[in-house]
Design a protein around this motif. Structure first.
Motif, PDB file in Angstrom:
ATOM      1  N   TRP A  94       0.852  -1.189   0.000  1.00 39.44           N
ATOM      2  CA  TRP A  94       0.000   0.000   0.000  1.00 39.44           C
ATOM      3  C   TRP A  94       0.890   1.242   0.000  1.00 39.44           C
ATOM      4  O   TRP A  94       1.792   1.377   0.835  1.00 39.44           O
ATOM      5  N   TYR A  95       0.609   2.144  -0.959  1.00 34.51           N
ATOM      6  CA  TYR A  95       1.297   3.427  -1.054  1.00 34.51           C
ATOM      7  C   TYR A  95       0.265   4.536  -0.961  1.00 34.51           C
ATOM      8  O   TYR A  95      -0.894   4.378  -1.309  1.00 34.51           O
ATOM      9  N   ARG A  96       0.714   5.701  -0.538  1.00 36.27           N
ATOM     10  CA  ARG A  96      -0.089   6.897  -0.685  1.00 36.27           C
ATOM     11  C   ARG A  96       0.664   7.876  -1.573  1.00 36.27           C
ATOM     12  O   ARG A  96       1.906   7.904  -1.570  1.00 36.27           O
ATOM     13  N   GLN A  97      -0.099   8.639  -2.347  1.00 37.44           N
ATOM     14  CA  GLN A  97       0.506   9.591  -3.260  1.00 37.44           C
ATOM     15  C   GLN A  97      -0.027  10.985  -2.969  1.00 37.44           C
ATOM     16  O   GLN A  97      -1.241  11.209  -3.029  1.00 37.44           O
ATOM     17  N   ASP A  98       0.873  11.884  -2.681  1.00 36.48           N
ATOM     18  CA  ASP A  98       0.527  13.265  -2.385  1.00 36.48           C
ATOM     19  C   ASP A  98       1.384  14.193  -3.228  1.00 36.48           C
ATOM     20  O   ASP A  98       2.554  13.872  -3.495  1.00 36.48           O
ATOM     21  N   PRO A  99       0.854  15.338  -3.632  1.00 38.08           N
ATOM     22  CA  PRO A  99       1.638  16.291  -4.433  1.00 38.08           C
ATOM     23  C   PRO A  99       2.949  16.641  -3.744  1.00 38.08           C
ATOM     24  O   PRO A  99       2.972  16.934  -2.547  1.00 38.08           O
ATOM     25  N   GLY A 100       4.039  16.584  -4.485  1.00 42.70           N
ATOM     26  CA  GLY A 100       5.341  16.940  -3.932  1.00 42.70           C
ATOM     27  C   GLY A 100       6.027  15.843  -3.148  1.00 42.70           C
ATOM     28  O   GLY A 100       7.174  16.013  -2.712  1.00 42.70           O
ATOM     29  N   HIS A 101       5.341  14.708  -2.967  1.00 41.82           N
ATOM     30  CA  HIS A 101       5.929  13.615  -2.179  1.00 41.82           C
ATOM     31  C   HIS A 101       6.086  12.321  -2.962  1.00 41.82           C
ATOM     32  O   HIS A 101       6.672  11.369  -2.461  1.00 41.82           O
ATOM     33  N   GLY A 102       5.572  12.264  -4.137  1.00 40.13           N
ATOM     34  CA  GLY A 102       5.663  11.022  -4.891  1.00 40.13           C
ATOM     35  C   GLY A 102       4.851   9.920  -4.228  1.00 40.13           C
ATOM     36  O   GLY A 102       3.816  10.174  -3.606  1.00 40.13           O
ATOM     37  N   LEU A 103       5.347   8.709  -4.328  1.00 41.60           N
ATOM     38  CA  LEU A 103       4.685   7.542  -3.753  1.00 41.60           C
ATOM     39  C   LEU A 103       5.432   7.122  -2.495  1.00 41.60           C
ATOM     40  O   LEU A 103       6.642   6.889  -2.530  1.00 41.60           O
ATOM     41  N   ARG A 104       4.717   7.012  -1.410  1.00 44.94           N
ATOM     42  CA  ARG A 104       5.333   6.621  -0.145  1.00 44.94           C
ATOM     43  C   ARG A 104       4.690   5.345   0.391  1.00 44.94           C
ATOM     44  O   ARG A 104       3.466   5.220   0.419  1.00 44.94           O
ATOM     45  N   LEU A 105       5.528   4.434   0.838  1.00 45.99           N
ATOM     46  CA  LEU A 105       5.061   3.130   1.289  1.00 45.99           C
ATOM     47  C   LEU A 105       4.444   3.219   2.672  1.00 45.99           C
ATOM     48  O   LEU A 105       5.053   3.759   3.604  1.00 45.99           O
ATOM     49  N   ILE A 106       3.238   2.648   2.808  1.00 45.73           N
ATOM     50  CA  ILE A 106       2.548   2.641   4.099  1.00 45.73           C
ATOM     51  C   ILE A 106       2.809   1.316   4.829  1.00 45.73           C
ATOM     52  O   ILE A 106       3.312   1.282   5.957  1.00 45.73           O
ATOM     53  N   HIS A 107       2.428   0.236   4.210  1.00 42.45           N
ATOM     54  CA  HIS A 107       2.644  -1.117   4.732  1.00 42.45           C
ATOM     55  C   HIS A 107       2.835  -2.051   3.547  1.00 42.45           C
ATOM     56  O   HIS A 107       2.406  -1.748   2.436  1.00 42.45           O
ATOM     57  N   TYR A 108       3.425  -3.204   3.821  1.00 39.43           N
ATOM     58  CA  TYR A 108       3.508  -4.216   2.783  1.00 39.43           C
ATOM     59  C   TYR A 108       3.324  -5.602   3.392  1.00 39.43           C
ATOM     60  O   TYR A 108       3.389  -5.770   4.621  1.00 39.43           O
ATOM     61  N   SER A 109       3.067  -6.564   2.527  1.00 42.67           N
ATOM     62  CA  SER A 109       2.862  -7.941   2.970  1.00 42.67           C
ATOM     63  C   SER A 109       3.711  -8.871   2.127  1.00 42.67           C
ATOM     64  O   SER A 109       3.760  -8.745   0.897  1.00 42.67           O
ATOM     65  N   TYR A 110       4.372  -9.812   2.793  1.00 44.97           N
ATOM     66  CA  TYR A 110       5.200 -10.783   2.080  1.00 44.97           C
ATOM     67  C   TYR A 110       4.635 -12.185   2.172  1.00 44.97           C
ATOM     68  O   TYR A 110       5.336 -13.175   1.943  1.00 44.97           O
ATOM     69  N   GLY A 111       3.360 -12.272   2.540  1.00 48.96           N
ATOM     70  CA  GLY A 111       2.667 -13.546   2.580  1.00 48.96           C
ATOM     71  C   GLY A 111       1.429 -13.413   3.447  1.00 48.96           C
ATOM     72  O   GLY A 111       1.219 -12.384   4.121  1.00 48.96           O
ATOM     73  N   VAL A 112       0.600 -14.457   3.437  1.00 45.14           N
ATOM     74  CA  VAL A 112      -0.609 -14.441   4.261  1.00 45.14           C
ATOM     75  C   VAL A 112      -0.218 -14.270   5.728  1.00 45.14           C
ATOM     76  O   VAL A 112       0.657 -14.981   6.233  1.00 45.14           O
ATOM     77  N   LYS A 113      -0.827 -13.285   6.346  1.00 41.03           N
ATOM     78  CA  LYS A 113      -0.615 -12.937   7.758  1.00 41.03           C
ATOM     79  C   LYS A 113       0.776 -12.369   8.039  1.00 41.03           C
ATOM     80  O   LYS A 113       1.105 -12.119   9.201  1.00 41.03           O
ATOM     81  N   ASP A 114       1.574 -12.136   6.998  1.00 45.86           N
ATOM     82  CA  ASP A 114       2.906 -11.560   7.170  1.00 45.86           C
ATOM     83  C   ASP A 114       2.925 -10.147   6.615  1.00 45.86           C
ATOM     84  O   ASP A 114       2.832  -9.941   5.397  1.00 45.86           O
ATOM     85  N   THR A 115       3.038  -9.171   7.529  1.00 40.69           N
ATOM     86  CA  THR A 115       3.040  -7.775   7.097  1.00 40.69           C
ATOM     87  C   THR A 115       4.138  -7.018   7.834  1.00 40.69           C
ATOM     88  O   THR A 115       4.639  -7.463   8.877  1.00 40.69           O
TER      89      THR A 115
END
Lengths: 112, 112
Positions: A34-55
């Motif tokens: 999951w990323y959020r995109q805001d003007p002047g900030h590009g794409l910033r990572l919020i959270h990620y998952s590398y498998g079921v129940k693994d975040t």
């Protein structure tokens, strides 16, 4: 692209309400982001998952939580939305690290 | 998080000219460097990528070069066309090995 569907596509809500965004993929990719995109900030990572129940947390994880109970779905929750979380949210997936990430169409979230 | 610096933030060229966008990264462990194109209101789409064991890669009018020693990589677009107008993002794998760190984007305008 890579069979990624984000829902809802647009949402307007009030400060203090809970919000859940959904990312659904049909490619059986292991990794989801999951990323959020805001003007002047590009794409910033919020959270990620590398498998079921693994975040794990990304750069801007404060105020957000995630869950992944099955391979195809990755949920992003704002427990108590604030105006600073008004943004466009993108989900992305890839098969393995170092492989191209493919993005969904995004969710435009406005918090009033 | 690791930084990816991208320059310039805006670029205006005439149709048929070349455009060059440059990025630098700080994590020497980064080994995968994709470039994305994002049209207004759309999702980021991968246009080209390069891995750390390759110095240059071309795909028709688009090329990417990588200098690992200097920790910088560049996107080259030749014979630009109005439909190349968009925001371009560079990215590099983060120290987690999973996610990407993005530059803040370059808004490219190609005028006829």
């Amino acid at each position: 692209d890579a069979g990624i569907t984000q829902s809802p596509r647009h949402k307007v809500t009030e400060t203090g309400t809970p919000v859940t965004l959904r990312c659904h993929q049909t490619e059986n990719h292991r990794y989801m982001y999951w990323y959020r995109q805001d003007p002047g900030h590009g794409l910033r990572l919020i959270h990620y998952s590398y498998g079921v129940k693994d975040t794990d947390k990304g750069e801007v994880s404060d105020g957000y939580s995630v869950s992944r109970s099955k391979t195809e779905d990755f949920l992003l929750t704002l427990e108590s939305a604030t105006s600073s979380q008004t943004s466009v949210y993108f989900c992305a997936t890839n098969r393995d690290t170092g492989q191209p990430q493919h993005f969904g169409d995004g969710t435009r979230l406005s918090i009033l | 998080g690791e930084n990816v610096e991208q320059h310039p933030s805006t670029l205006s060229v005439q149709e048929g000219d070349s455009a060059v966008i440059k990025c630098t990264y700080s994590d020497s462990a980064s080994n995968y460097f994709p470039w994305y194109k994002q049209e207004l209101g759309k999702r980021p789409q991968l246009i080209i990528d390069i891995r750390s064991n390759v110095g240059e890669k071309k795909d028709q009018r688009i090329a990417v070069t990588l200098n690992k020693t200097a920790k910088h990589f560049s996107l080259h677009i030749t014979e630009t066309q109005p439909e190349d107008s968009a925001v371009y993002f560079c990215a590099a794998t983060s120290n987690s090995g999973y996610a990407l760190n993005f530059g803040k984007g370059t808004s490219l305008l190609v005028t006829p």
